[in-house]
Structure formats: C-alpha cells, structure tokens
Design a protein around this motif. Structure first.
Motif, PDB file in Angstrom:
ATOM      1  N   ALA A 131       0.716  -1.252  -0.120  1.00 15.70           N
ATOM      2  CA  ALA A 131      -0.021  -0.083   0.102  1.00 15.70           C
ATOM      3  C   ALA A 131       0.744   1.128   0.119  1.00 15.70           C
ATOM      4  O   ALA A 131       2.090   1.348   0.402  1.00 15.70           O
ATOM      5  CB  ALA A 131      -0.832  -0.136   1.143  1.00 15.70           C
ATOM      6  N   SER A 132       0.402   2.438  -0.539  1.00 18.69           N
ATOM      7  CA  SER A 132       1.018   3.533  -0.597  1.00 18.69           C
ATOM      8  C   SER A 132       0.356   4.651  -0.205  1.00 18.69           C
ATOM      9  O   SER A 132      -0.915   4.935  -0.968  1.00 18.69           O
ATOM     10  CB  SER A 132       1.547   3.928  -1.914  1.00 18.69           C
ATOM     11  OG  SER A 132       2.656   5.039  -2.017  1.00 18.69           O
ATOM     12  N   PRO A 133       0.173   5.558   0.520  1.00 19.33           N
ATOM     13  CA  PRO A 133       1.385   5.501   1.340  1.00 19.33           C
ATOM     14  C   PRO A 133       1.495   4.401   2.550  1.00 19.33           C
ATOM     15  O   PRO A 133       0.569   3.740   2.775  1.00 19.33           O
ATOM     16  CB  PRO A 133       1.482   6.822   2.144  1.00 19.33           C
ATOM     17  CG  PRO A 133       0.059   7.092   2.352  1.00 19.33           C
ATOM     18  CD  PRO A 133      -0.460   6.681   1.109  1.00 19.33           C
ATOM     19  N   ASN A 134       2.766   4.135   3.064  1.00 17.25           N
ATOM     20  CA  ASN A 134       2.794   2.706   3.742  1.00 17.25           C
ATOM     21  C   ASN A 134       3.784   3.350   4.929  1.00 17.25           C
ATOM     22  O   ASN A 134       5.085   3.564   4.731  1.00 17.25           O
ATOM     23  CB  ASN A 134       3.174   1.499   3.282  1.00 17.25           C
ATOM     24  CG  ASN A 134       3.320   0.211   3.988  1.00 17.25           C
ATOM     25  OD1 ASN A 134       3.681   0.161   5.321  1.00 17.25           O
ATOM     26  ND2 ASN A 134       2.870  -0.665   3.377  1.00 17.25           N
ATOM     27  N   PRO A 135       3.591   3.034   6.208  1.00 16.78           N
ATOM     28  CA  PRO A 135       4.412   3.489   7.400  1.00 16.78           C
ATOM     29  C   PRO A 135       5.653   2.492   7.419  1.00 16.78           C
ATOM     30  O   PRO A 135       6.672   2.902   7.961  1.00 16.78           O
ATOM     31  CB  PRO A 135       3.833   3.365   8.706  1.00 16.78           C
ATOM     32  CG  PRO A 135       2.641   2.151   8.394  1.00 16.78           C
ATOM     33  CD  PRO A 135       2.091   2.696   6.847  1.00 16.78           C
ATOM     34  N   TYR A 136       5.516   1.500   6.584  1.00 23.72           N
ATOM     35  CA  TYR A 136       6.770   0.482   6.748  1.00 23.72           C
ATOM     36  C   TYR A 136       7.521   0.461   5.207  1.00 23.72           C
ATOM     37  O   TYR A 136       8.150  -0.325   4.966  1.00 23.72           O
ATOM     38  CB  TYR A 136       6.282  -1.106   7.150  1.00 23.72           C
ATOM     39  CG  TYR A 136       5.324  -1.085   7.996  1.00 23.72           C
ATOM     40  CD1 TYR A 136       5.984  -0.652   9.433  1.00 23.72           C
ATOM     41  CD2 TYR A 136       4.054  -1.170   8.143  1.00 23.72           C
ATOM     42  CE1 TYR A 136       5.146  -0.633  10.518  1.00 23.72           C
ATOM     43  CE2 TYR A 136       3.358  -1.632   9.385  1.00 23.72           C
ATOM     44  CZ  TYR A 136       3.737  -0.935  10.623  1.00 23.72           C
ATOM     45  OH  TYR A 136       3.334  -1.236  11.561  1.00 23.72           O
ATOM     46  N   ALA A 137       7.396   1.777   4.423  1.00 26.56           N
ATOM     47  CA  ALA A 137       7.785   1.602   3.234  1.00 26.56           C
ATOM     48  C   ALA A 137       9.338   1.406   3.103  1.00 26.56           C
ATOM     49  O   ALA A 137      10.116   0.831   2.303  1.00 26.56           O
ATOM     50  CB  ALA A 137       7.400   2.792   2.479  1.00 26.56           C
ATOM     51  N   ALA A 138      10.177   2.243   4.109  1.00 31.48           N
ATOM     52  CA  ALA A 138      11.527   2.066   3.969  1.00 31.48           C
ATOM     53  C   ALA A 138      12.040   0.542   4.290  1.00 31.48           C
ATOM     54  O   ALA A 138      12.992   0.353   3.605  1.00 31.48           O
ATOM     55  CB  ALA A 138      11.850   3.141   5.255  1.00 31.48           C
ATOM     56  N   TRP A 139      11.347  -0.031   5.266  1.00 35.88           N
ATOM     57  CA  TRP A 139      11.724  -1.292   5.393  1.00 35.88           C
ATOM     58  C   TRP A 139      11.533  -2.270   4.059  1.00 35.88           C
ATOM     59  O   TRP A 139      12.473  -2.823   3.561  1.00 35.88           O
ATOM     60  CB  TRP A 139      11.110  -2.090   6.439  1.00 35.88           C
ATOM     61  CG  TRP A 139      11.309  -3.536   6.928  1.00 35.88           C
ATOM     62  CD1 TRP A 139      12.026  -3.705   7.924  1.00 35.88           C
ATOM     63  CD2 TRP A 139      11.021  -4.720   6.317  1.00 35.88           C
ATOM     64  NE1 TRP A 139      12.408  -5.119   8.099  1.00 35.88           N
ATOM     65  CE2 TRP A 139      11.459  -5.598   7.121  1.00 35.88           C
ATOM     66  CE3 TRP A 139      10.089  -5.020   5.270  1.00 35.88           C
ATOM     67  CZ2 TRP A 139      11.306  -7.128   6.611  1.00 35.88           C
ATOM     68  CZ3 TRP A 139      10.038  -6.262   4.827  1.00 35.88           C
ATOM     69  CH2 TRP A 139      10.746  -7.364   5.624  1.00 35.88           C
ATOM     70  N   ILE A 140      10.267  -2.104   3.312  1.00 34.05           N
ATOM     71  CA  ILE A 140      10.322  -2.919   2.130  1.00 34.05           C
ATOM     72  C   ILE A 140      11.180  -2.388   1.015  1.00 34.05           C
ATOM     73  O   ILE A 140      11.808  -3.232   0.504  1.00 34.05           O
ATOM     74  CB  ILE A 140       8.769  -2.474   1.769  1.00 34.05           C
ATOM     75  CG1 ILE A 140       7.567  -2.943   2.735  1.00 34.05           C
ATOM     76  CG2 ILE A 140       8.482  -3.142   0.316  1.00 34.05           C
ATOM     77  CD1 ILE A 140       6.289  -2.478   2.237  1.00 34.05           C
ATOM     78  N   ASP A 141      11.426  -1.020   0.953  1.00 36.48           N
ATOM     79  CA  ASP A 141      12.421  -0.910  -0.056  1.00 36.48           C
ATOM     80  C   ASP A 141      13.842  -1.139   0.193  1.00 36.48           C
ATOM     81  O   ASP A 141      14.362  -1.329  -0.854  1.00 36.48           O
ATOM     82  CB  ASP A 141      12.372   0.797  -0.193  1.00 36.48           C
ATOM     83  CG  ASP A 141      10.995   1.317  -0.737  1.00 36.48           C
ATOM     84  OD1 ASP A 141      10.343   0.901  -1.315  1.00 36.48           O
ATOM     85  OD2 ASP A 141      10.967   2.574  -0.392  1.00 36.48           O
ATOM     86  N   THR A 142      14.025  -1.447   1.581  1.00 37.60           N
ATOM     87  CA  THR A 142      15.313  -1.669   1.796  1.00 37.60           C
ATOM     88  C   THR A 142      15.448  -3.275   1.150  1.00 37.60           C
ATOM     89  O   THR A 142      16.643  -3.686   0.598  1.00 37.60           O
ATOM     90  CB  THR A 142      15.764  -1.930   3.404  1.00 37.60           C
ATOM     91  OG1 THR A 142      15.827  -0.524   3.838  1.00 37.60           O
ATOM     92  CG2 THR A 142      17.068  -2.300   3.833  1.00 37.60           C
ATOM     93  N   TYR A 143      14.687  -4.148   1.382  1.00 42.33           N
ATOM     94  CA  TYR A 143      14.887  -5.567   1.092  1.00 42.33           C
ATOM     95  C   TYR A 143      14.507  -6.030  -0.433  1.00 42.33           C
ATOM     96  O   TYR A 143      14.683  -7.103  -0.710  1.00 42.33           O
ATOM     97  CB  TYR A 143      14.247  -6.235   2.065  1.00 42.33           C
ATOM     98  CG  TYR A 143      14.877  -6.101   3.511  1.00 42.33           C
ATOM     99  CD1 TYR A 143      16.335  -6.384   3.482  1.00 42.33           C
ATOM    100  CD2 TYR A 143      14.185  -5.603   4.547  1.00 42.33           C
ATOM    101  CE1 TYR A 143      16.858  -6.432   4.679  1.00 42.33           C
ATOM    102  CE2 TYR A 143      14.921  -5.366   5.761  1.00 42.33           C
ATOM    103  CZ  TYR A 143      16.343  -5.867   6.032  1.00 42.33           C
ATOM    104  OH  TYR A 143      16.945  -5.612   7.158  1.00 42.33           O
ATOM    105  N   ALA A 144      13.876  -4.707  -1.128  1.00 41.49           N
ATOM    106  CA  ALA A 144      13.420  -5.146  -2.334  1.00 41.49           C
ATOM    107  C   ALA A 144      14.611  -4.388  -3.293  1.00 41.49           C
ATOM    108  O   ALA A 144      14.370  -4.373  -4.668  1.00 41.49           O
ATOM    109  CB  ALA A 144      12.244  -4.574  -2.654  1.00 41.49           C
TER     110      ALA A 144
END
Length: 220
Positions: A151-164
């Motif tokens: 989902a966007s926005p997502n409070p966990y976006a930075a975590w997702i982006d790190t591992y993708a």
C-alpha cells in the motif's frame, strides 16, 4: 541443478508459509500493529548485532579472497543497518534508547543467533555459510514479493524498499555463489550438513516473524 537451487526448491512449502505470514501481509498493506513492528525491530537489532559477528567469523575462515571480502562487507553492512535503519524506525515508532538497551532476546531470536554462533564455533566453514545464506535470500524474496503489492503511503515503506533494492539482491547472489562453490568442492556428508543448516536457518526465519507478530516473550 546447483546446491542452492536444489535446496531452495525443496523448501518451497516453507517459503510459501513465510510469505503467508500475517506479519508480512499486514506489513505490506500498512495495517500491521505498531507494537508488533516495534517488537520486530528491537529483536532484529539484537539479531543483527550477533549476525554481524557471525559474518565476521565467516570472513576470517573463508579460504578465498572473494569470501573474505564478501563476508567482511556483510558484517559491516549488518552494523550499518542496525545503526541507521533501526534507529530511524526507533524514533518513528517510539522506541527509546533505554527500551532498546534493556531489551532481552526473545526465544526465537536467541535460538536463531545461538544456532548461527554454534555453526561458527563448532562446524565447518561450508556449513556456516549455508546457515548464513537464508537471512539474505529469504529477505530478498520477501522484499520482492511485498514491493509490488504494498500500500502507498505505507508506514513500513522504508523497510520494504531496503529488502527489495537491487543492491540487496546482488549481495544475495554473491553469497549464494559462494555457497554453491563451497558445495561443489565438498563431499556428500558436508553437502548434507550444509542442507541441514540451510533448513534450520530458514525455519528460524519463519519463527522470527511469527514471534514478532505475537510479540513473543519468555513464558516464565
């Protein structure tokens, strides 16, 4: 089929169980309770501190320059992630330095780090790096699976982006190549020990997210 491809295919049911974790499903759609993510980040900080040590031992034991460089770089990155990404999330989700300092490893976290430490201390280099690989490869698969549907926005976006991130995938590929090389030069008994280490570490990955979702602590 390479060693890594074979064990990865064998563990498809377990990998699907990881991707079906409610922790990851709710993280992707942004509805994961903040308390579960706080628990995860604190435990992951404790995990990464120990994982960095294990990577440093792997670097010291590596028979090739490529292995020494890769695992020493991995140890450095583990410390950097712990200090940077986690500290940013600690601020965002209200984890104070005192809370982090007083945190105690959960049964899943302690079990996982203790298992990796036992590989580093008592088992072969080949078995050790096979146990190290799932932390890279499982996170890369999770990041790639979650990123397109997050989902966007997502409070966990930075975590997702790190591992993708492609750079994380490239690091995973390099470690996988080292494991495949070690397996190709090993005998049947060592390859079976490597497969066993990979299986155990992948099970611990499932347990780690499950324990975070339920904010697991010690029962007594």
């Amino acid at each position: 089929m390479s060693f890594c491809d074979a064990i990865w295919e064998e563990l498809l049911p377990l990998r699907r169980a990881i991707l079906d974790q409610p922790f990851l499903a709710e993280l992707a759609d942004g509805t994961l309770p903040a308390e579960s993510f706080r628990h995860y980040m604190v435990q992951d900080s404790l995990y990464l501190a120990e994982y960095g040590r294990v990577l440093a031992i792997a670097a010291a034991r590596a028979p090739s320059a490529a292995g020494r460089l890769e695992f020493s770089d991995g140890a450095k990155v583990a410390v950097q992630v712990e200090q940077a990404l986690h500290q940013a999330f600690f601020v965002q989700f209200g984890v104070t330095p005192e809370m982090a300092h007083k945190a105690e490893a959960s049964p899943a976290c302690l079990g996982y780090t203790s298992y990796l430490a036992s590989l580093a201390a008592t088992r072969s280099y080949e078995e050790l790096i096979a146990g190290i690989l799932p932390c890279f490869w499982v996170y890369w698969e999770v990041g790639c699976a979650i990123k397109p549907r997050a989902a966007s926005p997502n409070p966990y976006a930075a975590w997702i982006d790190t591992y993708a991130a492609p750079s994380f995938g490239e690091a995973t590929d390099r470690v996988r190549a080292l494991v495949d090389e070690a397996a190709a030069n090993a005998g049947p008994a060592t390859r079976e020990a490597m497969a066993r280490a990979f299986r155990y570490a992948t099970r611990y990955e499932w347990m780690f997210w499950d324990s975070a979702y339920h904010t697991e602590g010690w029962p007594i």
